[in-house]
Design an enzyme around this catalytic site. Sequence first.
Site, PDB file in Angstrom:
ATOM      1  N   ASN A   9       0.875  -1.164   0.000  1.00 31.46           N
ATOM      2  CA  ASN A   9       0.000   0.000   0.000  1.00 31.46           C
ATOM      3  C   ASN A   9       0.914   1.216   0.000  1.00 31.46           C
ATOM      4  OD1 ASN A   9      -1.783   2.058   0.504  1.00 31.46           O
ATOM      5  ND2 ASN A   9      -2.278   1.426   2.601  1.00 31.46           N
ATOM      6  N   TRP A  10       1.065   1.810  -1.174  1.00 29.34           N
ATOM      7  CA  TRP A  10       2.025   2.911  -1.293  1.00 29.34           C
ATOM      8  C   TRP A  10       1.504   4.225  -0.723  1.00 29.34           C
ATOM      9  CZ3 TRP A  10       4.520   2.413  -6.884  1.00 29.34           C
ATOM     10  CH2 TRP A  10       5.426   1.356  -6.858  1.00 29.34           C
ATOM     11  N   LYS A  11       0.227   4.276  -0.416  1.00 35.66           N
ATOM     12  CA  LYS A  11      -0.369   5.504   0.126  1.00 35.66           C
ATOM     13  C   LYS A  11      -0.045   6.681  -0.809  1.00 35.66           C
ATOM     14  CE  LYS A  11      -0.072   3.342   4.591  1.00 35.66           C
ATOM     15  NZ  LYS A  11       0.038   3.452   6.048  1.00 35.66           N
ATOM     16  N   HIS A  94      -9.424   1.395   4.704  1.00 34.73           N
ATOM     17  CA  HIS A  94      -8.147   1.544   5.414  1.00 34.73           C
ATOM     18  C   HIS A  94      -8.356   2.506   6.598  1.00 34.73           C
ATOM     19  CE1 HIS A  94      -4.055   2.706   6.374  1.00 34.73           C
ATOM     20  NE2 HIS A  94      -3.692   1.574   5.808  1.00 34.73           N
ATOM     21  N   GLU A  96      -6.706   4.881   7.668  1.00 40.34           N
ATOM     22  CA  GLU A  96      -6.470   6.299   7.362  1.00 40.34           C
ATOM     23  C   GLU A  96      -7.696   6.905   6.669  1.00 40.34           C
ATOM     24  OE1 GLU A  96      -2.705   5.695   5.403  1.00 40.34           O
ATOM     25  OE2 GLU A  96      -1.876   5.092   7.345  1.00 40.34           O
ATOM     26  N   GLU A 166      -5.410  -4.778  10.581  1.00 41.95           N
ATOM     27  CA  GLU A 166      -4.347  -3.798  10.815  1.00 41.95           C
ATOM     28  C   GLU A 166      -4.599  -3.014  12.098  1.00 41.95           C
ATOM     29  OE1 GLU A 166      -2.314  -2.665   6.855  1.00 41.95           O
ATOM     30  OE2 GLU A 166      -4.031  -1.358   7.139  1.00 41.95           O
ATOM     31  N   GLY A 172       2.717   2.218  10.610  1.00 42.84           N
ATOM     32  CA  GLY A 172       3.704   3.280  10.424  1.00 42.84           C
ATOM     33  C   GLY A 172       4.440   3.677  11.697  1.00 42.84           C
ATOM     34  N   SER A 212       3.486  -2.141  10.199  1.00 42.79           N
ATOM     35  CA  SER A 212       4.945  -2.245  10.363  1.00 42.79           C
ATOM     36  C   SER A 212       5.508  -3.613   9.985  1.00 42.79           C
ATOM     37  CB  SER A 212       5.362  -1.864  11.790  1.00 42.79           C
ATOM     38  OG  SER A 212       4.998  -0.521  12.057  1.00 42.79           O
ATOM     39  N   GLY A 234       5.144   1.226   4.455  1.00 39.27           N
ATOM     40  CA  GLY A 234       6.529   1.687   4.308  1.00 39.27           C
ATOM     41  C   GLY A 234       7.483   0.718   3.635  1.00 39.27           C
TER      42      GLY A 234
HETATM   43  P1  PGA Z   1       2.964   0.264   7.462  1.00 36.07           P
HETATM   44  O1  PGA Z   1       1.486   0.527   6.873  1.00 36.07           O
HETATM   45  O2  PGA Z   1       3.419  -1.051   6.897  1.00 36.07           O
HETATM   46  O3  PGA Z   1       3.767   1.420   6.982  1.00 36.07           O
HETATM   47  O4  PGA Z   1       2.823   0.202   8.946  1.00 36.07           O
HETATM   48  C1  PGA Z   1       0.577  -0.526   6.748  1.00 36.07           C
HETATM   49  C2  PGA Z   1      -0.730  -0.031   6.168  1.00 36.07           C
HETATM   50  O5  PGA Z   1      -1.164   1.072   6.524  1.00 36.07           O
HETATM   51  O6  PGA Z   1      -1.364  -0.726   5.362  1.00 36.07           O
END
Ligand code: PGA
Length: 251
Positions: A9-11, A94, A96, A166, A172, A212, A234
């Site tokens: 997931n490159w966001k 997600h 976010e 998640e 993150g 993470s 990430g």
């Molecule tokens: P992260 O993000 O691996 O940077 O913790 C995971 C995600 O939000 O899908």
Amino acid sequence: MRKPIIAGNWKMNKTRDEALQFIYNVNTKLPSKEFVESVICTQSPILRDMVKRQGENLRIGAQNMHYLDSGAYTGEVSALLLVDLGVEYVIIGHSERRAYYNETDDSVNKKTHHAFNHGLNPIVCVGESLEIREANKTDEFIKVQVVNALKGLTKDQIKVLVLAYEPIWAIGTGKTATSEMANDTIKAIRNVVVDLYDKETAEAMRIQYGGSVKPANIKELLSMSDIDGALVGGASLDADSFLQLVNAGTK
Ligand code: PGA
């Protein structure tokens, strides 16, 4: 046997050039899709470029879409367009999106149905905050998210759906849930699906862990009984790191 699925997931990261360089670096090195599914979810404007250049072992996904086909929704993306571009996956709900863009259990459910209606594979995200984890209310909180997300879906749809567990506190932050903790919650999710449908359906559904995940912890996570892959932010941005993650899925 459930086939592992590793999704990046490159966001809101990478320019078009950076994204295409990544594809160039991984395309010939990705393991066969027979053993592991490799997916990258990018920002919408470069989806077509990504699809055009994806090798046979890479699939491309979007990070969100609307639950209606078209209309006056400035800034939104339609499933019709995603399908038209050759996109095959879409992340839905997600944390976010839930935190910053008013995504609710209800819109997650609508989007999941909409994805299936258009032949897109949804990756549906659930996860608890640190407050809920510390109050020992994780399982009951996640149960509500899962029940609401899956409302009205058929057994056949559940069998191909990908769910991503998640924990918000692990995204993150560098803090990964221990593999046991992640596996326990994922087992609890599978039990919710057993109650809603049946054992066969729940056993077929793939559940990823996210938060993470990195090359250093992926093997242990994937060795757990119920963890069928990872949704990675990430650590999916770097080509070598992504290759290590998907290669761990072949073991
Ligand atoms: P992260 O993000 O691996 O940077 O913790 C995971 C995600 O939000 O899908």
